[in-house]
Design a protein around this motif. Sequence first.
Motif, mmCIF file in Angstrom:
data_model
loop_
_atom_site.group_PDB
_atom_site.id
_atom_site.type_symbol
_atom_site.label_atom_id
_atom_site.label_comp_id
_atom_site.label_asym_id
_atom_site.label_seq_id
_atom_site.Cartn_x
_atom_site.Cartn_y
_atom_site.Cartn_z
ATOM 1 N N TYR A 1 1.657 12.325 -10.739
ATOM 2 C CA TYR A 1 3.022 12.399 -10.230
ATOM 3 C C TYR A 1 3.154 11.549 -8.974
ATOM 4 O O TYR A 1 2.404 11.747 -8.014
ATOM 5 C CB TYR A 1 3.342 13.869 -9.916
ATOM 6 C CG TYR A 1 4.745 14.159 -9.486
ATOM 7 C CD1 TYR A 1 5.732 14.462 -10.415
ATOM 8 C CD2 TYR A 1 5.095 14.177 -8.143
ATOM 9 C CE1 TYR A 1 7.022 14.770 -10.033
ATOM 10 C CE2 TYR A 1 6.379 14.481 -7.737
ATOM 11 C CZ TYR A 1 7.344 14.773 -8.688
ATOM 12 O OH TYR A 1 8.619 15.083 -8.286
ATOM 13 N N HIS A 2 4.089 10.616 -8.992
ATOM 14 C CA HIS A 2 4.383 9.816 -7.794
ATOM 15 C C HIS A 2 5.375 10.588 -6.933
ATOM 16 O O HIS A 2 6.456 10.958 -7.397
ATOM 17 C CB HIS A 2 4.980 8.467 -8.184
ATOM 18 C CG HIS A 2 3.979 7.510 -8.733
ATOM 19 N ND1 HIS A 2 4.346 6.298 -9.247
ATOM 20 C CD2 HIS A 2 2.634 7.561 -8.840
ATOM 21 C CE1 HIS A 2 3.266 5.642 -9.653
ATOM 22 N NE2 HIS A 2 2.214 6.399 -9.422
ATOM 23 N N MET B 1 -8.930 24.888 -21.769
ATOM 24 C CA MET B 1 -8.464 23.771 -20.956
ATOM 25 C C MET B 1 -7.184 24.173 -20.239
ATOM 26 O O MET B 1 -6.294 24.750 -20.828
ATOM 27 C CB MET B 1 -8.207 22.559 -21.849
ATOM 28 C CG MET B 1 -7.609 21.401 -21.076
ATOM 29 S SD MET B 1 -7.134 19.996 -22.086
ATOM 30 C CE MET B 1 -5.574 20.562 -22.721
ATOM 31 N N SER B 2 -7.118 23.841 -18.974
ATOM 32 C CA SER B 2 -5.913 24.057 -18.181
ATOM 33 C C SER B 2 -5.219 22.723 -17.957
ATOM 34 O O SER B 2 -5.828 21.662 -18.079
ATOM 35 C CB SER B 2 -6.261 24.679 -16.830
ATOM 36 O OG SER B 2 -6.818 25.962 -17.000
ATOM 37 N N CYS B 3 -3.950 22.813 -17.606
ATOM 38 C CA CYS B 3 -3.152 21.627 -17.318
ATOM 39 C C CYS B 3 -2.643 21.705 -15.882
ATOM 40 O O CYS B 3 -2.332 22.783 -15.390
ATOM 41 C CB CYS B 3 -1.983 21.525 -18.279
ATOM 42 S SG CYS B 3 -2.465 21.468 -20.009
ATOM 43 N N TRP B 4 -2.544 20.538 -15.260
ATOM 44 C CA TRP B 4 -2.200 20.446 -13.849
ATOM 45 C C TRP B 4 -1.230 19.295 -13.617
ATOM 46 O O TRP B 4 -1.112 18.407 -14.455
ATOM 47 C CB TRP B 4 -3.460 20.201 -13.005
ATOM 48 C CG TRP B 4 -4.469 21.275 -13.193
ATOM 49 C CD1 TRP B 4 -5.504 21.301 -14.090
ATOM 50 C CD2 TRP B 4 -4.512 22.517 -12.508
ATOM 51 N NE1 TRP B 4 -6.183 22.471 -13.986
ATOM 52 C CE2 TRP B 4 -5.600 23.246 -13.025
ATOM 53 C CE3 TRP B 4 -3.744 23.085 -11.502
ATOM 54 C CZ2 TRP B 4 -5.930 24.512 -12.567
ATOM 55 C CZ3 TRP B 4 -4.083 24.340 -11.039
ATOM 56 C CH2 TRP B 4 -5.172 25.047 -11.573
ATOM 57 N N LEU B 5 -0.623 19.295 -12.462
ATOM 58 C CA LEU B 5 0.141 18.158 -11.970
ATOM 59 C C LEU B 5 -0.439 17.808 -10.608
ATOM 60 O O LEU B 5 -0.534 18.676 -9.735
ATOM 61 C CB LEU B 5 1.627 18.510 -11.860
ATOM 62 C CG LEU B 5 2.544 17.385 -11.421
ATOM 63 C CD1 LEU B 5 3.867 17.451 -12.183
ATOM 64 C CD2 LEU B 5 2.797 17.421 -9.930
ATOM 65 N N PHE B 6 -0.889 16.560 -10.452
ATOM 66 C CA PHE B 6 -1.461 16.060 -9.195
ATOM 67 C C PHE B 6 -0.482 15.058 -8.604
ATOM 68 O O PHE B 6 -0.083 14.115 -9.288
ATOM 69 C CB PHE B 6 -2.788 15.339 -9.449
ATOM 70 C CG PHE B 6 -3.986 16.214 -9.691
ATOM 71 C CD1 PHE B 6 -3.898 17.439 -10.310
ATOM 72 C CD2 PHE B 6 -5.227 15.766 -9.298
ATOM 73 C CE1 PHE B 6 -5.022 18.220 -10.533
ATOM 74 C CE2 PHE B 6 -6.369 16.537 -9.513
ATOM 75 C CZ PHE B 6 -6.265 17.762 -10.129
ATOM 76 N N LYS B 7 -0.135 15.252 -7.349
ATOM 77 C CA LYS B 7 0.812 14.358 -6.669
ATOM 78 C C LYS B 7 0.082 13.349 -5.794
ATOM 79 O O LYS B 7 -0.921 13.673 -5.151
ATOM 80 C CB LYS B 7 1.741 15.150 -5.764
ATOM 81 C CG LYS B 7 2.722 16.033 -6.465
ATOM 82 C CD LYS B 7 3.597 16.684 -5.414
ATOM 83 C CE LYS B 7 4.590 17.629 -5.999
ATOM 84 N NZ LYS B 7 5.389 18.254 -4.925
ATOM 85 N N SER C 1 0.558 19.760 -3.470
ATOM 86 C CA SER C 1 0.122 18.516 -4.115
ATOM 87 C C SER C 1 -0.626 18.702 -5.429
ATOM 88 O O SER C 1 -0.826 17.750 -6.167
ATOM 89 C CB SER C 1 -0.740 17.703 -3.146
ATOM 90 O OG SER C 1 -1.856 18.461 -2.746
ATOM 91 N N ILE C 2 -1.052 19.919 -5.731
ATOM 92 C CA ILE C 2 -1.700 20.212 -7.007
ATOM 93 C C ILE C 2 -1.135 21.535 -7.504
ATOM 94 O O ILE C 2 -1.254 22.554 -6.822
ATOM 95 C CB ILE C 2 -3.235 20.289 -6.863
ATOM 96 C CG1 ILE C 2 -3.757 18.921 -6.458
ATOM 97 C CG2 ILE C 2 -3.882 20.776 -8.161
ATOM 98 C CD1 ILE C 2 -5.213 18.849 -6.175
ATOM 99 N N VAL C 3 -0.486 21.481 -8.681
ATOM 100 C CA VAL C 3 0.152 22.683 -9.216
ATOM 101 C C VAL C 3 -0.224 22.863 -10.682
ATOM 102 O O VAL C 3 -0.416 21.890 -11.401
ATOM 103 C CB VAL C 3 1.689 22.650 -9.058
ATOM 104 C CG1 VAL C 3 2.093 22.642 -7.601
ATOM 105 C CG2 VAL C 3 2.306 21.482 -9.799
ATOM 106 N N PRO C 4 -0.320 24.116 -11.131
ATOM 107 C CA PRO C 4 -0.585 24.363 -12.545
ATOM 108 C C PRO C 4 0.635 24.025 -13.398
ATOM 109 O O PRO C 4 1.776 24.093 -12.932
ATOM 110 C CB PRO C 4 -0.897 25.862 -12.588
ATOM 111 C CG PRO C 4 -0.250 26.431 -11.379
ATOM 112 C CD PRO C 4 -0.229 25.345 -10.346
#
Length: 152
Positions: free
Chosen positions: A53-54, A1-7, A135-138
């Motif tokens: 993420y806002h 499983m990978s983790c991400w941050l979506f803005k 807008s999408i980062v690991p």
Amino acid sequence: MSCWLFKSEPDVFSIGHLAAEPDQQCRWDGIRNYQARNHLRDRVKPGDQALFYHSSCKAVGIAGIMVITSAGYPEPDQFDAASDGYDPDSTADKPRWFCVDVKLVRKFARLIPLSELKQQGPLQDMVLFRQGRLSIVPVTDKEWQAILHLAG
């Protein structure tokens, strides 16, 4: 499983909007950056976790957690001339833009502000701080755990 941050800009789509969707699930679309598109197309997988993420607002920060529920697939709006996401250079056999489906896992009791994130030692090397417009980062496992600790 990978983790991400979506803005997402909360006036366009916030964690509250996701919470109001049927089954708290929807398509994450509208990405018009090639590096973020590549993540969606090639690296983001079902079962991966993502921080919501806002961005581009008064209260910038992490609002909660989502799970990715689909593999990347061509974003339908790019083919619809009536859509804001229309791209006349994109074709069904050579789609330019991709999306995934997401489901809300947890809305944090409080927004974790960017200013607080930047003060955390384990987060100093986050891609979020180096490529702020992406807008999408690991997110590394160490960063994920530090953020969960902040969320309580």
